[in-house]
Design a protein around this motif. Structure first.
Motif, PDB file in Angstrom:
ATOM      1  N   SER A   1       0.740  -1.075  -0.068  1.00 29.44           N
ATOM      2  CA  SER A   1       0.114  -0.157   0.198  1.00 29.44           C
ATOM      3  C   SER A   1       0.778   1.205   0.075  1.00 29.44           C
ATOM      4  CB  SER A   1      -0.961   0.047   1.190  1.00 29.44           C
ATOM      5  OG  SER A   1      -1.780  -1.074   1.134  1.00 29.44           O
ATOM      6  N   CYS A   2       2.216   1.050   0.115  1.00 27.68           N
ATOM      7  CA  CYS A   2       2.941   2.130   0.100  1.00 27.68           C
ATOM      8  C   CYS A   2       2.973   2.996  -1.327  1.00 27.68           C
ATOM      9  CB  CYS A   2       4.348   2.031   0.615  1.00 27.68           C
ATOM     10  SG  CYS A   2       4.345   1.557   2.403  1.00 27.68           S
ATOM     11  N   ALA A   3       3.541   4.176  -1.195  1.00 29.55           N
ATOM     12  CA  ALA A   3       3.925   4.827  -2.496  1.00 29.55           C
ATOM     13  C   ALA A   3       5.338   5.318  -2.623  1.00 29.55           C
ATOM     14  CB  ALA A   3       2.886   6.032  -2.668  1.00 29.55           C
ATOM     15  N   VAL A   4       5.935   5.063  -3.863  1.00 26.86           N
ATOM     16  CA  VAL A   4       7.382   5.584  -3.960  1.00 26.86           C
ATOM     17  C   VAL A   4       7.110   6.462  -5.185  1.00 26.86           C
ATOM     18  CG1 VAL A   4       9.544   4.899  -4.547  1.00 26.86           C
ATOM     19  CG2 VAL A   4       8.097   3.303  -3.317  1.00 26.86           C
ATOM     20  N   VAL A   5       7.782   7.679  -5.019  1.00 27.09           N
ATOM     21  CA  VAL A   5       7.620   8.747  -6.203  1.00 27.09           C
ATOM     22  C   VAL A   5       9.270   9.212  -6.233  1.00 27.09           C
ATOM     23  CG1 VAL A   5       5.302   9.212  -5.793  1.00 27.09           C
ATOM     24  CG2 VAL A   5       6.958  10.393  -4.531  1.00 27.09           C
TER      25      VAL A   5
ATOM     26  N   ALA B   1       7.329   1.558 -16.308  1.00 26.39           N
ATOM     27  CA  ALA B   1       7.553   2.881 -15.785  1.00 26.39           C
ATOM     28  C   ALA B   1       8.908   3.174 -14.868  1.00 26.39           C
ATOM     29  CB  ALA B   1       6.363   2.644 -14.306  1.00 26.39           C
ATOM     30  N   GLY B   2       9.431   4.082 -15.656  1.00 23.17           N
ATOM     31  CA  GLY B   2      10.763   4.082 -15.254  1.00 23.17           C
ATOM     32  C   GLY B   2      11.498   5.498 -15.132  1.00 23.17           C
ATOM     33  N   TRP B   3      12.519   5.794 -14.512  1.00 24.15           N
ATOM     34  CA  TRP B   3      12.913   7.212 -14.244  1.00 24.15           C
ATOM     35  C   TRP B   3      14.316   7.258 -14.835  1.00 24.15           C
ATOM     36  CZ3 TRP B   3      12.099   5.277  -8.546  1.00 24.15           C
ATOM     37  CH2 TRP B   3      10.772   5.562  -8.252  1.00 24.15           C
ATOM     38  N   ARG B   4      14.607   8.575 -14.914  1.00 22.95           N
ATOM     39  CA  ARG B   4      15.995   8.826 -15.513  1.00 22.95           C
ATOM     40  C   ARG B   4      16.627   9.697 -14.522  1.00 22.95           C
ATOM     41  NH1 ARG B   4      16.561   8.480 -20.959  1.00 22.95           N
ATOM     42  NH2 ARG B   4      18.269  10.181 -20.791  1.00 22.95           N
ATOM     43  N   ALA B   5      18.122   9.363 -14.466  1.00 24.82           N
ATOM     44  CA  ALA B   5      19.061  10.286 -13.510  1.00 24.82           C
ATOM     45  C   ALA B   5      20.408  10.473 -14.041  1.00 24.82           C
ATOM     46  CB  ALA B   5      19.355   9.317 -12.315  1.00 24.82           C
TER      47      ALA B   5
ATOM     48  N   VAL C   1      14.684   9.390  -4.096  1.00 25.34           N
ATOM     49  CA  VAL C   1      13.388   8.723  -4.088  1.00 25.34           C
ATOM     50  C   VAL C   1      12.556   8.479  -2.814  1.00 25.34           C
ATOM     51  CG1 VAL C   1      12.111   6.462  -4.493  1.00 25.34           C
ATOM     52  CG2 VAL C   1      14.351   6.898  -5.786  1.00 25.34           C
ATOM     53  N   MET C   2      11.421   9.425  -2.829  1.00 26.30           N
ATOM     54  CA  MET C   2      10.435   9.379  -1.739  1.00 26.30           C
ATOM     55  C   MET C   2       9.886   8.248  -1.657  1.00 26.30           C
ATOM     56  SD  MET C   2      11.426  12.255  -0.259  1.00 26.30           S
ATOM     57  CE  MET C   2      10.194  12.351   0.835  1.00 26.30           C
ATOM     58  N   LEU C   3       9.506   7.685  -0.376  1.00 28.36           N
ATOM     59  CA  LEU C   3       8.796   6.659   0.184  1.00 28.36           C
ATOM     60  C   LEU C   3       7.602   7.105   1.198  1.00 28.36           C
ATOM     61  CD1 LEU C   3       7.862   3.491   0.115  1.00 28.36           C
ATOM     62  CD2 LEU C   3       9.539   3.317   2.023  1.00 28.36           C
ATOM     63  N   GLN C   4       6.234   6.991   0.870  1.00 32.64           N
ATOM     64  CA  GLN C   4       5.196   7.271   1.637  1.00 32.64           C
ATOM     65  C   GLN C   4       4.621   6.139   2.457  1.00 32.64           C
ATOM     66  OE1 GLN C   4       4.011  10.457   3.150  1.00 32.64           O
ATOM     67  NE2 GLN C   4       3.557   8.681   4.362  1.00 32.64           N
ATOM     68  N   THR C   5       4.933   5.894   3.758  1.00 34.04           N
ATOM     69  CA  THR C   5       4.715   4.580   4.208  1.00 34.04           C
ATOM     70  C   THR C   5       2.927   4.614   4.513  1.00 34.04           C
ATOM     71  OG1 THR C   5       5.238   5.643   6.399  1.00 34.04           O
ATOM     72  CG2 THR C   5       6.644   4.014   5.333  1.00 34.04           C
ATOM     73  N   ARG C   6       2.229   3.551   4.224  1.00 35.13           N
ATOM     74  CA  ARG C   6       0.765   3.561   4.395  1.00 35.13           C
ATOM     75  C   ARG C   6       0.412   2.269   5.212  1.00 35.13           C
ATOM     76  NH1 ARG C   6      -1.936   7.585   1.786  1.00 35.13           N
ATOM     77  NH2 ARG C   6      -0.696   8.724   0.153  1.00 35.13           N
ATOM     78  N   ASP C   7      -0.503   2.110   5.762  1.00 31.13           N
ATOM     79  CA  ASP C   7      -1.101   0.989   6.293  1.00 31.13           C
ATOM     80  C   ASP C   7      -1.955   0.309   5.058  1.00 31.13           C
ATOM     81  OD1 ASP C   7      -3.422   2.080   6.140  1.00 31.13           O
ATOM     82  OD2 ASP C   7      -3.802   2.331   8.248  1.00 31.13           O
ATOM     83  N   ARG C   8      -2.479  -0.885   5.509  1.00 34.15           N
ATOM     84  CA  ARG C   8      -3.430  -1.785   4.524  1.00 34.15           C
ATOM     85  C   ARG C   8      -4.471  -1.092   4.016  1.00 34.15           C
ATOM     86  NH1 ARG C   8      -6.871  -5.620   6.733  1.00 34.15           N
ATOM     87  NH2 ARG C   8      -6.985  -5.346   9.156  1.00 34.15           N
TER      88      ARG C   8
ATOM     89  N   GLY D   1      16.894  -0.128   1.090  1.00 37.49           N
ATOM     90  CA  GLY D   1      16.851   0.135  -0.572  1.00 37.49           C
ATOM     91  C   GLY D   1      17.786  -0.886  -1.098  1.00 37.49           C
ATOM     92  N   GLN D   2      17.758  -0.827  -2.585  1.00 36.60           N
ATOM     93  CA  GLN D   2      18.404  -1.675  -3.323  1.00 36.60           C
ATOM     94  C   GLN D   2      18.249  -1.152  -4.838  1.00 36.60           C
ATOM     95  OE1 GLN D   2      17.640  -5.810  -4.067  1.00 36.60           O
ATOM     96  NE2 GLN D   2      19.623  -6.419  -3.390  1.00 36.60           N
ATOM     97  N   LEU D   3      19.492  -0.820  -5.547  1.00 35.77           N
ATOM     98  CA  LEU D   3      19.625  -0.373  -6.761  1.00 35.77           C
ATOM     99  C   LEU D   3      20.557  -1.654  -7.569  1.00 35.77           C
ATOM    100  CD1 LEU D   3      18.432   1.575  -8.944  1.00 35.77           C
ATOM    101  CD2 LEU D   3      20.862   2.807  -8.449  1.00 35.77           C
ATOM    102  N   ARG D   4      19.807  -2.130  -8.634  1.00 40.07           N
ATOM    103  CA  ARG D   4      20.445  -3.079  -9.326  1.00 40.07           C
ATOM    104  C   ARG D   4      20.700  -2.722 -10.830  1.00 40.07           C
ATOM    105  NH1 ARG D   4      18.574  -9.191  -7.604  1.00 40.07           N
ATOM    106  NH2 ARG D   4      19.122  -8.966  -5.039  1.00 40.07           N
TER     107      ARG D   4
END
Length: 433
Positions: free
Chosen positions: A352-356, A370-374, A382-389, A403-406
């Motif tokens: 349920s969390c949102a990553v933007v 859905a991809g990003w460019r850096a 990267v912003m992570l908004q935690t939410r409950d179910r 976090g993990q970036l591969r």
């Protein structure tokens, strides 16, 4: 001769006269005939036999007030005087003293200090109707079991038949402002969890509302009560089975809550409660659009002993207004105002969390997914908004984030050795803020 049901004696006075003596045990009208050699010696005479002196052990009480009453409401019962043979008296003049003693009340010390006396909630002398019946009206405010003492001639006179009687005073209608609210649910709950509130029901005098009395008055088939002191039509034969029968009772604990009980019905009224939980906010989505609050689930259950369990379950976090009402719609608070409570978000739920993207990250419009460019060498955020179910935002950092970036199809370009970057340097690094 005399009535065959009445024993009589004939005395020869040896002077040509005779004396006939009889003794009857039943009051009423009799026809007296004197026969001489089988023929009437005179015109039959009507003899009216009146009842004797009142006897407490043969007198009876009737009326609903002997059995039960309601707190704060007038109750009434009647006493019918009878003589030692059960004949109903037709005249007044008796003094019937009555006293209603609360079973659970502490005893009082007598004036001389040598005797413990019961605490009398109500008492006095019965009102004389001047026809052999006596009326008692009483009113008490404290609910509970009582003992009704009825004595002839004085406070220490003989007890009336069957006395002392077990009388139960039931609470009056539930009064919302006198009820009590307890439980952790008054402060709030967690989204999706059940909040509980317990209502202690009381009437306007503070009496606890009991659905079932602590004892029952069992009555036999031949011991049903009268509705009032109406005159019987059995010719004055008070000893026979008629409409007027005394109360008989025994104090017994009520063990089975599901069993039907004999002779007594509960007087509790307006004893159902309802919980209302309304949001004091307008929930909004991540895009800022106002949403309707999810419905709140409520339920109620009777716990017995005047206590009722009310539960609620809300899935949208925020501040709510909690109100409890009686069946008639009266609020169950002294002020009548709703109580503010808070529904807190539940535990963080990954799905349920949102990553933007935030700093130095752009949405890649040319990407199939859905991809990003850096940019190489520029720190991206990267912003992570935690939410409950249920989608509620967590306002405190209580979750463990990693976090993990591969690299995808990554092949490092050839470059000369450098003292600033060793050959096995990683392609990226994470910094948590």
């Amino acid at each position: 001769g005399a009535d065959m049901r009445v024993a009589y004696e004939v005395e020869d006075r040896a002077d040509g006269s005779y004396a006939l003596r009889y003794r009857t045990l039943r009051a009423g009208a009799y026809a007296c005939r004197v026969l001489l050699n089988g023929k009437d010696a005179c015109v039959p005479h009507t003899v009216r036999v009146s009842a004797g002196v009142s006897d407490a052990s043969r007198s009876i009480a009737s009326g609903e007030g002997v059995l039960r009453a309601t707190a704060g409401e007038a109750a009434r019962f009647f006493i019918r005087s009878r003589d030692s043979w059960g004949n109903r008296r037709r005249v007044g003049g008796d003094q019937w003293h009555w006293a209603l003693v609360q079973v659970d009340a502490p005893l009082n010390l007598s004036k001389d200090g040598f005797e413990l006396l019961p605490r009398i909630a109500a008492g006095g002398i019965a009102s004389d109707s001047h026809n052999g019946s006596y009326e008692v009206n009483f009113l008490v405010n404290a609910a509970g079991p009582y003992l009704l003492h009825l004595r002839l001639g004085g406070p220490r006179g003989p007890l009336l038949r069957g006395a002392p009687f077990e009388t139960h005073v039931f609470p009056s209608a539930t009064k919302g402002s006198m009820c009590e609210l307890t439980g952790a649910g008054l402060l709030g709950a967690v989204a999706g969890a059940i909040g509980a509130v317990v209502v202690v029901a009381r009437d306007k005098f503070g009496n606890l509302q009991l659905e079932q009395p602590p004892f029952l008055l069992h009555r036999g088939r031949e011991e049903m009560p009268l509705a009032g002191p109406a005159d019987s039509t059995n010719g004055g034969r008070g000893g026979e089975r008629g409409r007027e029968q005394p109360f008989q009772g025994s104090l017994q604990h009520y063990a089975s809550s599901g069993a039907a009980w004999a002779g007594v019905e509960s007087c509790s009224r307006d004893n159902n409660f309802h919980l209302l939980l309304t949001p004091s906010f307008a929930p909004a989505s991540a895009a800022g659009v106002a949403l309707a609050a999810a419905p709140v689930e409520v339920a109620s259950r009777d716990l017995g002993s005047g206590r009722h369990l009310l539960t609620y379950r809300a899935t949208v976090a925020g501040v709510y207004r909690l109100q409890v009402f009686t069946e008639s719609g009266t609020p169950v608070t002294e002020s009548g105002l709703p109580l503010p409570i808070r529904i807190e978000p539940a535990e963080a739920h990954a799905a349920s969390c949102a990553v933007v993207p935030a700093e130095a990250l752009l949405v890649d419009a040319n990407s199939e997914h859905a991809g990003w460019r850096a940019t190489v060498g520029v720190r991206a955020t990267v912003m992570l908004q935690t939410r409950d179910r249920f989608g509620n935002r967590l306002l405190q950092g209580v979750a463990r984030i990693s976090g993990q970036l591969r690299p995808l199809r990554y092949k490092p370009p050839p470059r000369p050795p450098s003292i600033d970057a060793p050959p096995d340097a990683p392609p990226c690094e994470f910094v948590y803020i």
